[in-house]
Enzyme design. Sequence first.
Site, PDB file in Angstrom:
ATOM      1  N   LYS A  54       0.808  -1.222   0.000  1.00 57.39           N
ATOM      2  CA  LYS A  54       0.000   0.000   0.000  1.00 57.39           C
ATOM      3  C   LYS A  54       0.841   1.273   0.000  1.00 57.39           C
ATOM      4  O   LYS A  54       0.414   2.313  -0.471  1.00 57.39           O
ATOM      5  CB  LYS A  54      -0.965   0.011   1.191  1.00 57.39           C
ATOM      6  CG  LYS A  54      -0.355   0.417   2.534  1.00 57.39           C
ATOM      7  CD  LYS A  54      -1.478   0.760   3.533  1.00 57.39           C
ATOM      8  CE  LYS A  54      -0.964   1.294   4.855  1.00 57.39           C
ATOM      9  NZ  LYS A  54      -0.345   0.307   5.737  1.00 57.39           N
ATOM     10  N   HIS A  72       1.733  -3.587  14.834  1.00 57.12           N
ATOM     11  CA  HIS A  72       2.303  -2.474  14.069  1.00 57.12           C
ATOM     12  C   HIS A  72       2.406  -1.305  15.028  1.00 57.12           C
ATOM     13  O   HIS A  72       1.402  -0.878  15.580  1.00 57.12           O
ATOM     14  CB  HIS A  72       1.390  -2.131  12.882  1.00 57.12           C
ATOM     15  CG  HIS A  72       2.053  -1.219  11.881  1.00 57.12           C
ATOM     16  ND1 HIS A  72       2.652  -0.034  12.230  1.00 57.12           N
ATOM     17  CD2 HIS A  72       2.219  -1.319  10.538  1.00 57.12           C
ATOM     18  CE1 HIS A  72       3.156   0.544  11.148  1.00 57.12           C
ATOM     19  NE2 HIS A  72       2.911  -0.219  10.101  1.00 57.12           N
ATOM     20  N   GLY A  75       6.729   0.600  10.336  1.00 57.87           N
ATOM     21  CA  GLY A  75       7.109   1.707  11.207  1.00 57.87           C
ATOM     22  C   GLY A  75       8.555   2.133  11.023  1.00 57.87           C
ATOM     23  O   GLY A  75       8.972   3.145  11.584  1.00 57.87           O
ATOM     24  N   GLU A 128       6.974  -5.940   8.143  1.00 56.95           N
ATOM     25  CA  GLU A 128       6.214  -5.402   7.008  1.00 56.95           C
ATOM     26  C   GLU A 128       6.619  -3.967   6.700  1.00 56.95           C
ATOM     27  O   GLU A 128       5.808  -3.054   6.768  1.00 56.95           O
ATOM     28  CB  GLU A 128       4.713  -5.455   7.330  1.00 56.95           C
ATOM     29  CG  GLU A 128       4.175  -6.845   7.555  1.00 56.95           C
ATOM     30  CD  GLU A 128       2.824  -6.857   8.251  1.00 56.95           C
ATOM     31  OE1 GLU A 128       2.185  -7.922   8.256  1.00 56.95           O
ATOM     32  OE2 GLU A 128       2.400  -5.822   8.792  1.00 56.95           O
ATOM     33  N   PRO A 129       7.892  -3.735   6.376  1.00 59.57           N
ATOM     34  CA  PRO A 129       8.320  -2.362   6.111  1.00 59.57           C
ATOM     35  C   PRO A 129       7.692  -1.795   4.839  1.00 59.57           C
ATOM     36  O   PRO A 129       7.686  -2.467   3.809  1.00 59.57           O
ATOM     37  CB  PRO A 129       9.838  -2.486   5.953  1.00 59.57           C
ATOM     38  CG  PRO A 129      10.054  -3.903   5.507  1.00 59.57           C
ATOM     39  CD  PRO A 129       8.984  -4.714   6.175  1.00 59.57           C
ATOM     40  N   GLY A 130       7.149  -0.592   4.921  1.00 57.08           N
ATOM     41  CA  GLY A 130       6.634   0.111   3.744  1.00 57.08           C
ATOM     42  C   GLY A 130       7.497   1.333   3.494  1.00 57.08           C
ATOM     43  O   GLY A 130       8.334   1.372   2.587  1.00 57.08           O
ATOM     44  N   ARG A 131       7.319   2.333   4.369  1.00 60.27           N
ATOM     45  CA  ARG A 131       8.044   3.597   4.253  1.00 60.27           C
ATOM     46  C   ARG A 131       9.555   3.386   4.095  1.00 60.27           C
ATOM     47  O   ARG A 131      10.199   4.092   3.327  1.00 60.27           O
ATOM     48  CB  ARG A 131       7.763   4.425   5.513  1.00 60.27           C
ATOM     49  CG  ARG A 131       8.281   5.842   5.470  1.00 60.27           C
ATOM     50  CD  ARG A 131       8.068   6.546   6.813  1.00 60.27           C
ATOM     51  NE  ARG A 131       6.680   6.481   7.263  1.00 60.27           N
ATOM     52  CZ  ARG A 131       5.731   7.305   6.853  1.00 60.27           C
ATOM     53  NH1 ARG A 131       6.014   8.252   5.980  1.00 60.27           N
ATOM     54  NH2 ARG A 131       4.496   7.190   7.311  1.00 60.27           N
ATOM     55  N   ASP A 189      -0.427  11.861   5.535  1.00 58.78           N
ATOM     56  CA  ASP A 189       0.714  11.203   6.172  1.00 58.78           C
ATOM     57  C   ASP A 189       1.474  12.181   7.071  1.00 58.78           C
ATOM     58  O   ASP A 189       2.551  11.868   7.563  1.00 58.78           O
ATOM     59  CB  ASP A 189       1.633  10.635   5.069  1.00 58.78           C
ATOM     60  CG  ASP A 189       2.695   9.696   5.610  1.00 58.78           C
ATOM     61  OD1 ASP A 189       2.392   8.941   6.551  1.00 58.78           O
ATOM     62  OD2 ASP A 189       3.839   9.734   5.110  1.00 58.78           O
ATOM     63  N   ASP A 242      -9.193  24.414  -4.657  1.00 62.31           N
ATOM     64  CA  ASP A 242      -9.472  24.344  -3.226  1.00 62.31           C
ATOM     65  C   ASP A 242      -8.341  25.051  -2.475  1.00 62.31           C
ATOM     66  O   ASP A 242      -7.167  24.772  -2.725  1.00 62.31           O
ATOM     67  CB  ASP A 242      -9.540  22.866  -2.821  1.00 62.31           C
ATOM     68  CG  ASP A 242      -9.915  22.681  -1.362  1.00 62.31           C
ATOM     69  OD1 ASP A 242      -9.978  23.690  -0.621  1.00 62.31           O
ATOM     70  OD2 ASP A 242     -10.131  21.525  -0.966  1.00 62.31           O
ATOM     71  N   TYR A 294       3.559   6.766   0.606  1.00 59.14           N
ATOM     72  CA  TYR A 294       2.196   7.295   0.779  1.00 59.14           C
ATOM     73  C   TYR A 294       2.001   8.602   0.002  1.00 59.14           C
ATOM     74  O   TYR A 294       1.529   9.593   0.537  1.00 59.14           O
ATOM     75  CB  TYR A 294       1.876   7.470   2.277  1.00 59.14           C
ATOM     76  CG  TYR A 294       2.098   6.183   3.032  1.00 59.14           C
ATOM     77  CD1 TYR A 294       1.259   5.100   2.811  1.00 59.14           C
ATOM     78  CD2 TYR A 294       3.166   6.033   3.909  1.00 59.14           C
ATOM     79  CE1 TYR A 294       1.474   3.892   3.457  1.00 59.14           C
ATOM     80  CE2 TYR A 294       3.397   4.829   4.559  1.00 59.14           C
ATOM     81  CZ  TYR A 294       2.543   3.764   4.323  1.00 59.14           C
ATOM     82  OH  TYR A 294       2.764   2.564   4.959  1.00 59.14           O
TER      83      TYR A 294
END
Length: 414
Positions: A77, A206, A247, A280-283, A324, A360, A388
């Site tokens: 994601k 998490h 994280g 589960e590293p994303g960033r 984020d 906007d 993100y």
Amino acid sequence: MGSNHKSLQAILGAPGVRGKRVTALSKDGLTDFVLSMISKKQELKEPFYVLDLGVVVSLMEKWSRALPLVRPFYAVKCNPDPTFLAALAALGSSFDCASRTEIETVLGLGVSSDRIIFANPCKAESHIKYAASVGVNLTTFDSRDEIEKIRKYHPKCALLIRVKPPDDSGARCPLESKYGALPEEVIPLLQAAQDARLTVSGVSFHIGSGATLAQAYRGAIAEARAVFDTASRLGLPRMHVLNIGGGFTSGPHFGDATSAVKSSLQAYFPKEHGLTIIAEPGRYFAESAFTLVTNIIGKRVRSELREYWINDGIYGSLNCILNDHATVTAKPLADTSNSVNPTCRRVRTYSSTVFGPTCDALDTVLTGYQLPELQVNDWLMFPRMGAYTAAAASNFNGFNMSAVTTHLVYSNPT
Ligand SMILES: *Cc1c(COP(=O)(O)O)cnc(C)c1O
């Protein structure tokens, strides 16, 4: 480094990367590459990304060195760019998917189903059935209703009980209000899973995304230990999977986080035999691999204040500022037709506002930001924009932000 060079060759030849144009960078050559791309974009000045595959190799190498016993499942994601996913797959990463589409994407890379965890504690029935049909046999849960759905539609699936970590207050994006069983819910959930004849193989948590307090891992790992002990007290099959979640960041906090993880594993899981540890590293993998380049499409001068409009914003890649809580930095690059000095080393700077393109007022990217005097058609480059960002962009107001092009480069992995 020899092994990194080999990793890079593996990426460049991998399905999903092979055949695409990838430019080798000289040292610190990213700005030069961006300037060369800009000079080719005289007509269509759409925003674009640059993905540095050399950075991905370095990050994987750094991960393996710091946490050799922790197998990474990249959290799709965070950034589902297909070339980026293909590069991670070629480096041997496994994947954390949260939906049917994410599972399809990862399987489409040729990754086998045992390299996927369906790490969404609350899944639609149709997605569970799909996971069963393709052999994705590991998922998380934190409620009785989830147990019931899995019993009906995927009884062969192994479960990890997702627990709420004791404290995620140091995280930029805490998750505790949404996910994780409370301590008093653990026993009833383990018993309910057993009654449903499902196997709970371990524990997952998490600590929250963008964590800065490395010690949060310690509290969460201690809590996972307590759940392992509870399971054996209840006479359940021995737990053997510990999922320490995401994280992690690639910046200066990475060392603190990995030290906290290592010392806590030693303290709470010493010589735990047959234990599989996953994360589960994303960033960590996505953030620094991508650079965003945007064009200045408008300007207004109000005495000393300089105001600029760029062609990406809060409803596009820069949604990370709202969603984020990101702080972004911008580097100006002059359009070659505007100036003889393409790197903008003009001395005087002005307090500047940078707006996104939609109508906007919320669509404001930077305020009170010091920039040299810029002109329409100059460019702003935003480093560390992989996490993100494009993943959550919309097409609000007719600006098609989810379709920004990505150019591929590789720096020499360090
Ligand atoms: C979002 C998410 C991740 C990734 O988190 P990062 O902070 O980007 O590392 C990992 N696991 C789960 C279950 C998530 O929802």
